[in-house]
Design a protein around this motif. Sequence first.
Motif, PDB file in Angstrom:
ATOM      1  N   VAL A  89     -53.143   0.730  10.514  1.00  0.00           N
ATOM      2  CA  VAL A  89     -51.977  -0.141  10.754  1.00  0.00           C
ATOM      3  C   VAL A  89     -51.149   0.430  11.911  1.00  0.00           C
ATOM      4  CG1 VAL A  89     -49.777  -0.910   9.760  1.00  0.00           C
ATOM      5  CG2 VAL A  89     -51.862  -0.919   8.363  1.00  0.00           C
ATOM      6  N   TYR A  90     -50.807  -0.427  12.860  1.00  0.00           N
ATOM      7  CA  TYR A  90     -49.934  -0.047  13.976  1.00  0.00           C
ATOM      8  C   TYR A  90     -48.567  -0.676  13.741  1.00  0.00           C
ATOM      9  CZ  TYR A  90     -48.162   0.337  18.795  1.00  0.00           C
ATOM     10  OH  TYR A  90     -47.409   0.613  19.915  1.00  0.00           O
ATOM     11  N   LEU A  91     -47.512   0.145  13.783  1.00  0.00           N
ATOM     12  CA  LEU A  91     -46.151  -0.359  13.590  1.00  0.00           C
ATOM     13  C   LEU A  91     -45.546  -0.698  14.948  1.00  0.00           C
ATOM     14  CD1 LEU A  91     -45.571  -0.298  10.574  1.00  0.00           C
ATOM     15  CD2 LEU A  91     -46.716   1.845  11.159  1.00  0.00           C
ATOM     16  N   SER A  92     -45.143  -1.937  15.135  1.00  0.00           N
ATOM     17  CA  SER A  92     -44.513  -2.325  16.396  1.00  0.00           C
ATOM     18  C   SER A  92     -43.758  -3.640  16.216  1.00  0.00           C
ATOM     19  CB  SER A  92     -45.578  -2.522  17.482  1.00  0.00           C
ATOM     20  OG  SER A  92     -46.019  -3.873  17.497  1.00  0.00           O
ATOM     21  N   PRO A  93     -42.794  -3.917  17.098  1.00  0.00           N
ATOM     22  CA  PRO A  93     -42.055  -5.182  16.990  1.00  0.00           C
ATOM     23  C   PRO A  93     -42.943  -6.411  17.191  1.00  0.00           C
ATOM     24  CG  PRO A  93     -40.878  -3.636  18.392  1.00  0.00           C
ATOM     25  CD  PRO A  93     -42.231  -3.048  18.157  1.00  0.00           C
ATOM     26  N   GLN A  94     -44.150  -6.194  17.712  1.00  0.00           N
ATOM     27  CA  GLN A  94     -45.078  -7.317  17.934  1.00  0.00           C
ATOM     28  C   GLN A  94     -45.893  -7.628  16.666  1.00  0.00           C
ATOM     29  OE1 GLN A  94     -44.776  -4.730  20.410  1.00  0.00           O
ATOM     30  NE2 GLN A  94     -43.234  -6.185  21.180  1.00  0.00           N
ATOM     31  N   ARG A 118     -45.160   5.938  20.488  1.00  0.00           N
ATOM     32  CA  ARG A 118     -44.000   6.503  21.190  1.00  0.00           C
ATOM     33  C   ARG A 118     -44.064   6.012  22.626  1.00  0.00           C
ATOM     34  NH1 ARG A 118     -39.257   9.133  19.254  1.00  0.00           N
ATOM     35  NH2 ARG A 118     -39.607   8.973  17.006  1.00  0.00           N
ATOM     36  N   TYR A 119     -43.067   6.427  23.447  1.00  0.00           N
ATOM     37  CA  TYR A 119     -42.978   5.974  24.829  1.00  0.00           C
ATOM     38  C   TYR A 119     -42.840   4.439  24.829  1.00  0.00           C
ATOM     39  CZ  TYR A 119     -44.938  10.658  25.158  1.00  0.00           C
ATOM     40  OH  TYR A 119     -45.155  12.006  24.988  1.00  0.00           O
ATOM     41  N   GLU A 120     -43.664   3.747  25.640  1.00  0.00           N
ATOM     42  CA  GLU A 120     -43.566   2.280  25.663  1.00  0.00           C
ATOM     43  C   GLU A 120     -44.658   1.639  24.811  1.00  0.00           C
ATOM     44  OE1 GLU A 120     -40.430   3.005  27.448  1.00  0.00           O
ATOM     45  OE2 GLU A 120     -40.949   0.902  27.094  1.00  0.00           O
ATOM     46  N   GLU A 134     -51.272  -5.108  12.653  1.00  0.00           N
ATOM     47  CA  GLU A 134     -50.037  -4.708  13.321  1.00  0.00           C
ATOM     48  C   GLU A 134     -48.863  -5.280  12.512  1.00  0.00           C
ATOM     49  OE1 GLU A 134     -50.393  -5.548  17.448  1.00  0.00           O
ATOM     50  OE2 GLU A 134     -48.497  -4.555  17.998  1.00  0.00           O
ATOM     51  N   TRP A 135     -47.906  -4.420  12.143  1.00  0.00           N
ATOM     52  CA  TRP A 135     -46.786  -4.834  11.304  1.00  0.00           C
ATOM     53  C   TRP A 135     -45.458  -4.389  11.909  1.00  0.00           C
ATOM     54  CZ3 TRP A 135     -46.842  -7.688   6.721  1.00  0.00           C
ATOM     55  CH2 TRP A 135     -48.107  -7.961   6.186  1.00  0.00           C
ATOM     56  N   SER A 136     -44.413  -5.193  11.701  1.00  0.00           N
ATOM     57  CA  SER A 136     -43.069  -4.870  12.166  1.00  0.00           C
ATOM     58  C   SER A 136     -42.121  -4.770  10.977  1.00  0.00           C
ATOM     59  CB  SER A 136     -42.564  -5.980  13.108  1.00  0.00           C
ATOM     60  OG  SER A 136     -41.175  -5.828  13.340  1.00  0.00           O
ATOM     61  N   ILE A 137     -41.151  -3.861  11.059  1.00  0.00           N
ATOM     62  CA  ILE A 137     -40.159  -3.798   9.969  1.00  0.00           C
ATOM     63  C   ILE A 137     -38.914  -4.608  10.311  1.00  0.00           C
ATOM     64  CG2 ILE A 137     -40.959  -1.558   9.083  1.00  0.00           C
ATOM     65  CD1 ILE A 137     -38.356  -0.363  10.331  1.00  0.00           C
ATOM     66  N   GLY A 138     -38.917  -5.232  11.493  1.00  0.00           N
ATOM     67  CA  GLY A 138     -37.752  -6.054  11.833  1.00  0.00           C
ATOM     68  C   GLY A 138     -37.646  -6.280  13.327  1.00  0.00           C
ATOM     69  N   ASP A 139     -36.815  -7.267  13.674  1.00  0.00           N
ATOM     70  CA  ASP A 139     -36.733  -7.665  15.096  1.00  0.00           C
ATOM     71  C   ASP A 139     -35.693  -6.836  15.826  1.00  0.00           C
ATOM     72  OD1 ASP A 139     -37.302 -11.121  14.169  1.00  0.00           O
ATOM     73  OD2 ASP A 139     -38.712  -9.500  14.668  1.00  0.00           O
ATOM     74  N   TYR A 140     -36.051  -5.581  16.059  1.00  0.00           N
ATOM     75  CA  TYR A 140     -35.203  -4.680  16.837  1.00  0.00           C
ATOM     76  C   TYR A 140     -36.139  -3.592  17.362  1.00  0.00           C
ATOM     77  CZ  TYR A 140     -35.405  -3.148  12.007  1.00  0.00           C
ATOM     78  OH  TYR A 140     -35.848  -2.867  10.729  1.00  0.00           O
ATOM     79  N   VAL A 141     -35.684  -2.888  18.386  1.00  0.00           N
ATOM     80  CA  VAL A 141     -36.573  -1.904  19.024  1.00  0.00           C
ATOM     81  C   VAL A 141     -36.096  -0.489  18.738  1.00  0.00           C
ATOM     82  CG1 VAL A 141     -37.579  -1.099  21.186  1.00  0.00           C
ATOM     83  CG2 VAL A 141     -37.100  -3.540  20.870  1.00  0.00           C
ATOM     84  N   LEU A 142     -37.004   0.284  18.157  1.00  0.00           N
ATOM     85  CA  LEU A 142     -36.700   1.692  17.849  1.00  0.00           C
ATOM     86  C   LEU A 142     -37.327   2.586  18.914  1.00  0.00           C
ATOM     87  CD1 LEU A 142     -37.501   1.318  14.053  1.00  0.00           C
ATOM     88  CD2 LEU A 142     -35.236   1.403  15.095  1.00  0.00           C
ATOM     89  N   SER A 143     -37.143   3.900  18.757  1.00  0.00           N
ATOM     90  CA  SER A 143     -37.665   4.822  19.772  1.00  0.00           C
ATOM     91  C   SER A 143     -39.089   5.263  19.455  1.00  0.00           C
ATOM     92  CB  SER A 143     -36.761   6.057  19.858  1.00  0.00           C
ATOM     93  OG  SER A 143     -35.429   5.642  20.052  1.00  0.00           O
ATOM     94  N   GLY A 144     -39.524   4.928  18.240  1.00  0.00           N
ATOM     95  CA  GLY A 144     -40.871   5.332  17.859  1.00  0.00           C
ATOM     96  C   GLY A 144     -41.259   4.647  16.563  1.00  0.00           C
ATOM     97  N   GLY A 145     -42.516   4.761  16.207  1.00  0.00           N
ATOM     98  CA  GLY A 145     -43.020   4.127  14.996  1.00  0.00           C
ATOM     99  C   GLY A 145     -42.906   4.983  13.739  1.00  0.00           C
ATOM    100  N   GLU A 146     -42.329   6.177  13.861  1.00  0.00           N
ATOM    101  CA  GLU A 146     -42.261   7.076  12.691  1.00  0.00           C
ATOM    102  C   GLU A 146     -41.360   6.508  11.595  1.00  0.00           C
ATOM    103  OE1 GLU A 146     -42.140   8.204  15.832  1.00  0.00           O
ATOM    104  OE2 GLU A 146     -43.920   9.484  15.906  1.00  0.00           O
TER     105      GLU A 146
HETATM  106  N1  LIG Z   1     -39.184  -2.821  14.902  1.00  0.00           N
HETATM  107  C1  LIG Z   1     -40.331  -2.139  14.614  1.00  0.00           C
HETATM  108  N2  LIG Z   1     -41.108  -2.402  13.563  1.00  0.00           N
HETATM  109  O1  LIG Z   1     -42.141  -1.549  13.604  1.00  0.00           O
HETATM  110  N3  LIG Z   1     -42.038  -0.748  14.664  1.00  0.00           N
HETATM  111  C2  LIG Z   1     -40.918  -1.085  15.314  1.00  0.00           C
HETATM  112  C3  LIG Z   1     -40.409  -0.446  16.528  1.00  0.00           C
HETATM  113  O2  LIG Z   1     -39.353  -0.782  17.021  1.00  0.00           O
HETATM  114  N4  LIG Z   1     -41.200   0.499  17.042  1.00  0.00           N
HETATM  115  C4  LIG Z   1     -40.815   1.158  18.270  1.00  0.00           C
HETATM  116  C5  LIG Z   1     -41.997   1.762  18.941  1.00  0.00           C
HETATM  117  C6  LIG Z   1     -43.090   0.755  19.151  1.00  0.00           C
HETATM  118  C7  LIG Z   1     -44.252   1.367  19.884  1.00  0.00           C
HETATM  119  C8  LIG Z   1     -43.795   1.985  21.160  1.00  0.00           C
HETATM  120  C9  LIG Z   1     -42.688   2.945  20.941  1.00  0.00           C
HETATM  121  C10 LIG Z   1     -41.529   2.339  20.234  1.00  0.00           C
END
Ligand SMILES: Nc1nonc1C(=O)NCC1CCCCC1
Length: 250
Positions: A89-94, A118-120, A134-146
Amino acid sequence: MWVGVVSLFPEMFDAVTRYGVTGRAVSKGLLEVACYNPRDYAQDKHRTVDDRPYGGGPGMLMKVDTLRQAIHVARESAERRTGQRAKVVYLSPQGRLLDQRGVKNLAASSPLVLVAGRYEGIDERVVEADIDEEWSIGDYVLSGGELPAMVLIDAAARLVPGVLGHQDSADEDSFSDGLLDCPHYTRPEAVDGREVPKVLLSGDHGAIRRWRMKSSLGRTWLRRPDLLENKTLDTEQRKLLDEFIEEYAD
Ligand SMILES: Nc1nonc1C(=O)NCC1CCCCC1
């Protein structure tokens, strides 16, 4: 439950492995979190784990070879430890927006390998070749997927039998039945003149159960009516919600 995590900052996961409900789950052997750091697979002197994006633009991406090696080692460890193929599973806003139903599905498909970007972000070909969901925890951008990975670990671990003191706690959690949680009260009986609802002091467990159900339904109706759109209420729930709405209108 076995969870592998691919992350450049494995120490962050102390937050779920050393504290609280999830920390106790680890010490009880009900949860295992194994971390795999792409930096451990870097061969160059500077142990490089990032790379420049094709097409230019700001920021860097996670370096493909070190990331893929970490994912593959995590996947192999999962299969060796559990005998089952891991879901990566990849965590990302997408990603698909995570809700309790999604948590239940992911928890049921343990072992999981969670990739914390991490990074972009990561190369799209790694998403295509190595990521299952690929899963998102919400519509906002964090600095990493941890942090998103830890959110998923916490929510999924609560569903593992034996992790919560009383399994019914998980069942009574808000969202476990698709409703918001009812209000909670503890000592003292009055706070700034605000008293505990008398029914909760009555010892009448039937009345308490109905009050709590009515409060959950009413709170959901007021704050998150969208949750009620997809929920079929039983006769008792329909009656209690109608009562709440009638009292609210007065
Ligand atoms: N929102 C989110 N839900 O799950 N992940 C999220 C996120 O904001 N992740 C940031 C990561 C995404 C990959 C590149 C580095 C920043």
